[in-house]
Structure formats: structure tokens, C-alpha cells
Design a protein around this motif. Structure first.
Motif, mmCIF file in Angstrom:
data_model
loop_
_atom_site.group_PDB
_atom_site.id
_atom_site.type_symbol
_atom_site.label_atom_id
_atom_site.label_comp_id
_atom_site.label_asym_id
_atom_site.label_seq_id
_atom_site.Cartn_x
_atom_site.Cartn_y
_atom_site.Cartn_z
ATOM 1 N N SER A 1 0.828 -1.214 0.000
ATOM 2 C CA SER A 1 0.000 0.000 0.000
ATOM 3 C C SER A 1 0.859 1.259 0.000
ATOM 4 C CB SER A 1 -0.932 -0.008 1.218
ATOM 5 O OG SER A 1 -1.770 -1.131 1.201
ATOM 6 N N TRP A 2 1.928 1.228 0.801
ATOM 7 C CA TRP A 2 2.801 2.398 0.839
ATOM 8 C C TRP A 2 3.510 2.600 -0.501
ATOM 9 C CZ3 TRP A 2 3.614 6.798 2.910
ATOM 10 C CH2 TRP A 2 4.847 7.433 2.778
ATOM 11 N N LEU A 3 3.969 1.491 -1.105
ATOM 12 C CA LEU A 3 4.611 1.606 -2.414
ATOM 13 C C LEU A 3 3.633 2.127 -3.460
ATOM 14 C CD1 LEU A 3 6.742 -1.679 -2.504
ATOM 15 C CD2 LEU A 3 7.559 0.652 -2.126
ATOM 16 N N MET A 4 2.391 1.601 -3.410
ATOM 17 C CA MET A 4 1.394 2.094 -4.352
ATOM 18 C C MET A 4 1.064 3.556 -4.105
ATOM 19 S SD MET A 4 0.668 -0.271 -6.490
ATOM 20 C CE MET A 4 -0.834 0.416 -7.170
ATOM 21 N N HIS A 5 1.025 3.940 -2.818
ATOM 22 C CA HIS A 5 0.745 5.340 -2.500
ATOM 23 C C HIS A 5 1.831 6.258 -3.038
ATOM 24 C CE1 HIS A 5 -0.399 8.923 -0.257
ATOM 25 N NE2 HIS A 5 0.819 8.956 0.272
ATOM 26 N N THR A 6 3.069 5.879 -2.791
ATOM 27 C CA THR A 6 4.171 6.709 -3.295
ATOM 28 C C THR A 6 4.194 6.731 -4.816
ATOM 29 O OG1 THR A 6 5.643 4.780 -3.091
ATOM 30 C CG2 THR A 6 5.570 6.324 -1.250
ATOM 31 N N GLN A 7 3.932 5.566 -5.414
ATOM 32 C CA GLN A 7 3.909 5.527 -6.871
ATOM 33 C C GLN A 7 2.780 6.386 -7.425
ATOM 34 O OE1 GLN A 7 6.068 4.335 -8.840
ATOM 35 N NE2 GLN A 7 5.004 4.480 -10.816
ATOM 36 N N MET A 8 1.596 6.282 -6.817
ATOM 37 C CA MET A 8 0.476 7.097 -7.263
ATOM 38 C C MET A 8 0.738 8.580 -7.051
ATOM 39 S SD MET A 8 -1.876 5.288 -8.651
ATOM 40 C CE MET A 8 -3.237 6.445 -8.581
ATOM 41 N N ARG A 9 1.429 8.913 -5.979
ATOM 42 C CA ARG A 9 1.744 10.323 -5.757
ATOM 43 C C ARG A 9 2.692 10.850 -6.825
ATOM 44 N NH1 ARG A 9 4.178 11.761 0.000
ATOM 45 N NH2 ARG A 9 5.818 10.388 -0.829
ATOM 46 N N ARG A 10 3.688 10.024 -7.178
ATOM 47 C CA ARG A 10 4.598 10.451 -8.246
ATOM 48 C C ARG A 10 3.860 10.562 -9.575
ATOM 49 N NH1 ARG A 10 8.232 6.789 -5.612
ATOM 50 N NH2 ARG A 10 7.649 5.165 -7.111
ATOM 51 N N VAL A 11 3.000 9.586 -9.839
ATOM 52 C CA VAL A 11 2.245 9.640 -11.092
ATOM 53 C C VAL A 11 1.292 10.826 -11.105
ATOM 54 C CG1 VAL A 11 0.530 8.410 -12.483
ATOM 55 C CG2 VAL A 11 2.442 7.165 -11.490
ATOM 56 N N ARG A 12 0.672 11.096 -9.937
ATOM 57 C CA ARG A 12 -0.249 12.233 -9.868
ATOM 58 C C ARG A 12 0.473 13.549 -10.117
ATOM 59 N NH1 ARG A 12 -1.834 11.277 -5.221
ATOM 60 N NH2 ARG A 12 -3.584 9.919 -5.757
ATOM 61 N N LYS A 13 1.641 13.693 -9.510
ATOM 62 C CA LYS A 13 2.401 14.918 -9.746
ATOM 63 C C LYS A 13 2.815 15.052 -11.205
ATOM 64 C CE LYS A 13 4.297 15.429 -5.068
ATOM 65 N NZ LYS A 13 5.528 15.482 -4.254
ATOM 66 N N ALA A 14 3.220 13.923 -11.787
ATOM 67 C CA ALA A 14 3.612 13.981 -13.200
ATOM 68 C C ALA A 14 2.426 14.328 -14.089
ATOM 69 C CB ALA A 14 4.218 12.642 -13.621
ATOM 70 N N LEU A 15 1.248 13.741 -13.774
ATOM 71 C CA LEU A 15 0.054 14.055 -14.558
ATOM 72 C C LEU A 15 -0.388 15.505 -14.360
ATOM 73 C CD1 LEU A 15 -2.048 10.788 -14.068
ATOM 74 C CD2 LEU A 15 -0.793 11.511 -16.098
ATOM 75 N N GLN A 16 -0.274 15.990 -13.113
ATOM 76 C CA GLN A 16 -0.640 17.388 -12.889
ATOM 77 C C GLN A 16 0.273 18.333 -13.664
ATOM 78 O OE1 GLN A 16 -0.542 17.870 -8.654
ATOM 79 N NE2 GLN A 16 -2.552 16.907 -8.319
ATOM 80 N N ALA A 17 1.571 18.029 -13.649
ATOM 81 C CA ALA A 17 2.494 18.871 -14.419
ATOM 82 C C ALA A 17 2.192 18.800 -15.913
ATOM 83 C CB ALA A 17 3.938 18.427 -14.149
#
Length: 790
Positions: free
Chosen positions: A339-355
Motif C-alpha cells: 500500500s505504501w509503495l502504491m501510494h508513493t507511486q500514485m503520488r509520483r504519477v499524480r504529480k507527473a500528470l498534474q504537471a
């Protein structure tokens, strides 16, 4: 084949292995049978030679079989017919009494058999017809090399020696019942024993043998030559009978001797229990006794075996419990880590998508046309306009009132340095939908129509509608509202009178009565009937409220399922009045009613084209109570600014009481509020929503005004129309339009504050116009007007 031989130097008996023949794989050998056409011209000698060759090919034990296979078909078989001459140099044949073994051996396995006629020649060149020679016959099968090596059959399971904690598990297969016992044995082991009369029977009583018994002495004397192998099997059988407290066991001497030979040459490490019990004449009785639960603990060493079994079960339980606890902790740790790995991965993906989205929006805004943007976006990219607005509000108290909340509102507010009277864009987007408004009304504990929000699929729509129709049998019309539409644009309806099973459902409702109807199992038949007919009913009779936006139900349904929406009931009454109330939610927590009016409808009952101010449909105290609760619920969800609440009131036929439903919520500055403010400006009056009065001061002469401390007021009534549309209105100039109105006596009297006022907007198309009409009656007192309206 095996023969019983004796060395010249001693009297010990041993088995000498004759060469075992390898059986070739017959499937790999082509058919060698001659065809009749090929033998037509052969001579008798050639035919005899061919027949002899075929017989040799079909006999893999013949010495010439290998040579013929190689000559005819090129198949090289291993030479297994060589035998050592030294092995038989000092051996001579020992004859003994006739022994016959009766058992069913598996295919390609060793078996002991005594031939009726001994055709082999002895060492002296004579044939012995008085004594039968013991022979070891083998079917063609795998060749076992080495005479001193233990030959373990492939079906025998080798197990490690039992430990102290596993002694009680020696007979585990027998304790689990007949099926498990047979399943643990090899499927090739003999299970059924040929029923015959044994020549050497003897009896074992309570696991003990009487060595002086006549039958046992006769058996021992008959098998004295191979007694060493029989003793081991006999001791094992005795121990088994003692362990299971078998009172009487009848043993067949021939089967015991055969089993001893087989075990001595390959099964010593793991004797098969089924094979061991097959030597008994009363095998079925003994097997039933052995398979009886708890029988093992009645025999020899039963107490110790029971204690060991209890200890092993308890240790297994402790180990299993510890393992499950460890497994749960390990699983929890793994789940948390994943869950933590998925959370961190999703956060990185979210930031990349937002940018990435930000870059796309920037590129889109740089290429987009200005008229497709909202007002905040246009102002954001208009620095001159922002500079001019900043100069106009400099030194003054100002704030921004937005329409539909947008992220660019924040950028404009930062540039101008003024606050925004409104909710955050994310909060406004969450609660400005039809489903969001329904959640707020539920939290405010006000009456709402029966319905369900957040509908996004067709199956969910059908199931929700069927359940609502079953629970509310008296509702005649059902509405479908899109989440993101306003003003009746995204609304459709369907009347239940077109449903074929509705009359039957009414009969079921009247048969059970209102009290029993709420029971689920009573409603089940009607619910299932509704589910079957609802899809066709909607496809044929559902209609959008505004066909100019959605021409048919299919177009409406496609957009409805994509955006989501609400299914709710239309008030079950012939006379329904809708009213609109505008509230101001101040950041300090105060709730103020700014406007209230009864809605005016055109050809479509679901679209409001105006309102009459003030409202006269609901008691002012009841209306104020509802509005205060809705306002407090909005403030708890961080909603501030201007909001609009739509209500519906009707008379309940069953209770004869007035009911008020909250049906819609908009987080915007409404057109009604804007027109009301314009009305108050033109008349110079004030709207008191707590009393439901529009008070306008009466114009008086200067002398009377000096005498009176406060100018008198009169209650006015006004009609506001914010959506008056005419397609030919754009063809007229405004001055021509006003002259035409004046010619027809349409105008506004500034002294009496009565008349008609037009609001000109939408200058680009000029096909829409706003209108206000204010009047009062001098011969009716304000209190009498209020009583008549109520």
C-alpha cells in the motif's frame, strides 16, 4: 528365472538370479505380419522360414530375437542374455517339497509359482519328477542389475525411520478408514485375494502363536528352506495384531511364505499393510477391526501411542496457531508495504500528470479563443482589464462574487488583492451537483422527495427505480436529473400510468395494506415485475423536459449515464407550487434570507421562467426554519457565499397536511436575486422574508411628511421574469421597442413606484430580455392580502 541353489561349502539357501530379459517397446516396432499378396509366390521353404522369423520376433526372450531385430529393422537392443559362468560354477540344485503360492501379482512384477512339470535338466542330466523345483518367474520388465543390491519396487514408498514423536502415526493410514488406507497403497498392489483352500493354515490368538500347535509345526516344517524370510513377515504380522488387539487371526501359510519372499527382496523398509493383511483367511473381519476408530489404543503400547498422538496433535495445534499468527502479521506487513509503495507511486504519477496537465492547459489557453473561456480566465489573460479594475476599486472595500467556481477565480483575486465571497472550487464542484445537494438536504434533516443520487450505470438506474417505485406506490411521475445541468435543461420524466403492471401492483398494495407493504418479502414479487418492464417502459414513454437540448430519451440517457444524476419522485398531487429562496452565508456563520418567490412555469412544468415576489405558498416561519437548517448544513461543509434553494409544496391527500420538499440547491448568485435587487432599487422598498412582505414607501407631500415621523409604507407584489425569449426581438432596435410599449400603455411610474421595468442583457444576440412588474391594490389592506394568498 530363479532357482534354489546350495553352495558346496555350506547349507545356507540363497536365490540366484537368472538373467532378466528386457521387454522391448512393442509400439515402436512396425507391424511385421506379411500380407497375403506378398506370399502368393513364396515357396514352402520360404514360408516356413518367414513364419519362424515372425515367431522369434514375437518372443523377446529368445536368444536370436536381438539379432533378427537388428537385421530386419535396424533396432539395436541391449544384450541381456549374457550370464556369468562363475556364478554357477560351485552351485548345485537343491530339491525340496512341493510348494504352491496362490496370490494375484501385479503385471510386470515378481511372482512365486511352482510349475506342474519341471522341464529343466538337473546337474546330473536327469529329470526330477518326484520333487517340484522352486522357480522365480518374472514377466518381461525392467532389468535389475546386481544380485547383492536391494530391489525396491517402484510402488513402495520409502519413509524415514519413525522418531519418538511419530510412533503413533505408524498406522495413520489404517486409522483414517478403508478408503484412505487403500489410497495410500500402490494401485498395483493386490487387494483381492483368490479364495481357495489353504494347505498350511494356522491361527494367531491375541497376536501370539503357539509354537507347539500342530498346524504351525506342519507349516514350519513345510517351509523350512525359506524360513528366514517367513519369520520376519510373521513377526511383523504378530506385532500388527497385538497393536490392534485382534483376538483371532487365521493365517494362510502359502500367502505368508510368498509375502515373506517379496518383502525380503524389496519391501523390507516399507511393508504394505494391505499386502500384510492379505495373508489372512479372515481378512475382512480383521480389517474391519483394524479400521475401527480408537482400536489402536486398545492394543499393545496403546496408552503410550495415545499419549504420543495427543502430544503431536497439541504440538501441531500450537505450531499451526503460531504459523497462522505469523502468517497474518506477515500478510499485514506485506499489505502495508504494498500500500505504501502504491501510494508513493500514485503520488509520483499524480504529480507527473498534474504537471503534464498544466502544460497542456497552458498550451491550450495560448491557442484557444477568448469567447470559449469563462470570465475569470479572460480576466487572467487581460492585464489591461485587470489594471483598470484595480484602479477603480483602489481605496474602496470590494470583493468578488463568482458564478460557477473556477480555479482562475483565485488567480484573479490574487492579482486584484480582493477576497472572494464563495466556496473553494473543489468544495463547490462537490456540492453544486444534484447529488451533492441531496446529501446536504439529508444532513440538514429537511424533507426531500424519495429518490437516489449518484446513479452512473444503466443497471443501477433500473434497480434503483424499481425499488423506489415499489416503496412509493402512490407516486405517479418519476424525474431524472443530471448532476451538472441547471434550469430544467437536464431533466426528464416518465409517468407510471403507462406501466402495464401498475394496476396489478396497486391491487397487491391494497391487499396487504400500508403497514405490511413495507415488508421486503411482500414487495419482492412487485419488485421483480417492475425490473422486467422498466427498460421497455423507459424506452417508450420517458421524455426530456427540453427537447431543444435533448431531442429524445436515448440522447438524454447517454449524457445522464456519463455525468451521473438523480432519480427522484414528483410530488404526488395535482396542485404543486415551487418556490425559490436566496440565502447569504456569511463567513462569520450568519444566514440571511435575501429573496423568496413562487416560481412561474411556462409550457413545461419543470422549467421556471420567473417568479412572484414575495412568496405566499408557505408559512414564513416554516420557510425560515427550513432555510436556517439548510444554511447551517452548508456552513458545516465550508460553503459560504450566495446559495439558492428550490422547494416544492403540495397537499398530502392521506393526511390533509401541507408538505414541503427541498428539491434543488445551487451555489451561485441567481438571476432571481439579481432581479430582486433591481426591483428594490427601482421601488425604493425592502423585502422582509420573515414576514413575507414587500414594503414600498408611499410618496407624500412635504407638509404631511414633516408631520409624520416615519413615511408610510404599502405592501407591493411583483412579478419577475428573467428568461423572456422571442426570436424576432433581435430585429428591433431598443428605442423602437420602447416606443411600442409606450403606445400600448406599458411603462413605469416613478412617483407611485408601479409599472413595468425591462432589463436589457445578452447584447450579442438580443433575443432575451428581463422584465419586472410591480403593483398594489389600495382597497385591500396588507393583512387581508396576506390572508387571501395563504
Amino acid at each position: 528365472m530363479f532357482r534354489v541353489v546350495r553352495h558346496s561349502g555350506g547349507g545356507n539357501c540363497e536365490l540366484d538370479r537368472k538373467t532378466l530379459h528386457r521387454k522391448p517397446v512393442l509400439e515402436s516396432i512396425p507391424d511385421v505380419h506379411p500380407q497375403k499378396e506378398e506370399l502368393k509366390g513364396d515357396s514352402p521353404g520360404q514360408k516356413h522360414k518367414t513364419a519362424l522369423t515372425i515367431r522369434l520376433l514375437c518372443n523377446p526372450t529368445h536368444p536370436n530375437n536381438r539379432a533378427i531385430m537388428h537385421q530386419k529393422f535396424g533396432v539395436s537392443l541391449p544384450d541381456v542374455h549374457k550370464r556369468s559362468t562363475n556364478a554357477v560354477k560351485h552351485q548345485r540344485v537343491i530339491t525340496g517339497p512341493t510348494v504352491t503360492f496362490h496370490t494375484i501379482e501385479p503385471k510386470s512384477r515378481h511372482s512365486l509359482a511352482l510349475p506342474e512339470d519341471d522341464t529343466e535338466t538337473g546337474m546330473g542330466g536327469f529329470k526330477s519328477r518326484c520333487h517340484k523345483q522352486l522357480k522365480w518367474e518374472t514377466d518381461p520388465g525392467p532389468t535389475h542389475e546386481g544380485t547383492d543390491r536391494e530391489c525396491t519396487p517402484p510402488w513402495t514408498t520409502k519413509t524415514p525411520p519413525p522418531s519418538t514423536t511419530s510412533k503413533s502415526m505408524d498406522y495413520k493410514g489404517m486409522m483414517q478408514g478403508g478408503n484412505s488406507l487403500i489410497s495410500q497403497s500402490s494401485p498395483n498392489l493386490p487387494v483381492q485375494v483368490v479364495v481357495n483352500i489353504s494347505k498350511f493354515p494356522f491361527t494367531i490368538i491375541k497376536g501370539q502363536i503357539n509354537p507347539m500347535a500342530t498346524d504351525f509345526c506342519h507349516f514350519k516344517q513345510s517351509f523350512s528352506l525359506c524360513w528366514s524370510s517367513v519369520v520376519d513377515a510373521l513377526e511383523t504380522l504378530q506385532k500388527l495384531l497385538r497393536d490392534f488387539a485382534v483376538p483371532v487371526a487365521k493365517v494362510s501359510g502359502e500367502r505368508l511364505a510368498e509375502f515373506g519372499h517379496c518383502w525380503n527382496n524389496g519391501w523390507r523398509r516399507a511393508p504394505p499393510l494391505i499386502g500384510l493383511l492379505s495373508v489372512l483367511e479372515n481378512r475382512e473381519e480383521v480389517l474391519d477391526l483394524v479400521l475401527r476408530p480408537g482400536q489402536r489404543y486398545k492394543g499393545e503400547g496403546g496408552v503410550e501411542a495415545a499419549a504420543i498422538h495427543i502430544q503431536s496433535c497439541w504440538r501441531r495445534y500450537l505450531a499451526r496457531t503460531a504459523y497462522l499468527s505469523h502468517y497474518r502479521r506477515k500478510w499485514a506487513a506485506g499489505t502495508i508495504a504494498i500500500s505504501w509503495l502504491m501510494h508513493t507511486q500514485m503520488r509520483r504519477v499524480r504529480k507527473a500528470l498534474q504537471a503534464r496537465r498544466f502544460r497542456q492547459l497552458e498550451n491550450y489557453r495560448s491557442r484557444a479563443q477568448t469567447h470559449n473561456m469563462c470570465l475569470s480566465t479572460i480576466l487572467k489573460y487581460s492585464p489591461r482589464t485587470l489594471k483598470r479594475i484595480k484602479n477603480l476599486i483602489q481605496g474602496k472595500q470590494a470583493y468578488i462574487i463568482g458564478g460557477v467556481a473556477h480555479e482562475d477565480d483565485l488567480a484573479v483575486a490574487d492579482e486584484l488583492g480582493v477576497p472572494i465571497l464563495g466556496s473553494e472550487p473543489a468544495i463547490a464542484q462537490l456540492y453544486s451537483t444534484k447529488s451533492g445537494g441531496k446529501r446536504i438536504f439529508t444532513g440538514a434533516e429537511v424533507d426531500v422527495p424519495p429518490g437516489q443520487g449518484d446513479v452512473y450505470s444503466l443497471n443501477q438506474l433500473h434497480e434503483t427505480l424499481a425499488e423506489l417505485m415499489t416503496q412509493n406506490i402512490d407516486v405517479q411521475r418519476w424525474l431524472f436529473k443530471m448532476d451538472s445541468e441547471h434550469g430544467g435543461r437536464g431533466t426528464a420524466y416518465c409517468d407510471i400510468c403507462h406501466l402495464s403492471c401498475y394496476n396489478w401492483a396497486l391491487q397487491e398494495y391494497h391487499r396487504y395494506g400500508p403497514k405490511l407493504w413495507n415488508t421486503k418479502y411482500i414487495q419482492e414479487s412487485v419488485l421483480l415485475r417492475y425490473l422486467d418492464e422498466i427498460p421497455e417502459w423507459l424506452a417508450r414513454y420517458a421524455r426530456p423536459a427540453k427537447t431543444s437540448c435533448y431531442p429524445n430519451w436515448a440522447c438524454f440517457l447517454k449524457t445522464f449515464l456519463r455525468q451521473g444524476g438523480v432519480v427522484e419522485a414528483f410530488p404526488p398531487s395535482d396542485s404543486v407550487t415551487c418556490l425559490t429562496v436566496d440565502l447569504l452565508l456569511e463567513p462569520g456563520g450568519e444566514v440571511t434570507m435575501l429573496s423568496c418567490g413562487d416560481q412561474l412555469h411556462g409550457s413545461c412544468q419543470l422549467e421556471a421562467i420567473g417568479s412572484s415576489v414575495p412568496q405566499t405558498s408557505v408559512c414564513p416561519e416554516t420557510l425560515r426554519s427550513i432555510c436556517m437548517r439548510v444554511g447551517q448544513a452548508c456552513l458545516q461543509r465550508l460553503i459560504v457565499g450566495y446559495i439558492t434553494v428550490d422547494l416544492a409544496t403540495f397537499l398530502n391527500h392521506s393526511t390533509k397536511e401541507q408538505k414541503v420538499w427541498a428539491i434543488d440547491l445551487d451555489l451561485t448568485y441567481s438571476d432571481q436575486l439579481a432581479m430582486t435587487q433591481m426591483l428594490l432599487m427601482m421601488t425604493g422598498g425592502s423585502l422582509n422574508c420573515s414576514t413575507g412582505c414587500l414594503e414600498v414607501p408611499v410618496p407624500v407631500r412635504e407638509k404631511s411628511y414633516q408631520i409624520a415621523a416615519k413615511p408610510p409604507v404599502v405592501n407591493h407584489y411583483a412579478v419577475i421574469g428573467s428568461h423572456l425569449f422571442h426570436s424576432n426581438l433581435s430585429m428591433l432596435y431598443h428605442n423602437v421597442f420602447f416606443r411600442m410599449c409606450k403606445a400600448h400603455g406599458i411603462g413605469f411610474n416613478m412617483k407611485s413606484k408601479r409599472g413595468t421595468v425591462f432589463a436589457l442583457y445578452d447584447s450579442s444576440e438580443r433575443c432575451s430580455i428581463g422584465m419586472m412588474l410591480s403593483w398594489f391594490k389600495t382597497n385591500i389592506l396588507p393583512g387581508e392580502i396576506k390572508r387571501k394568498k395563504l
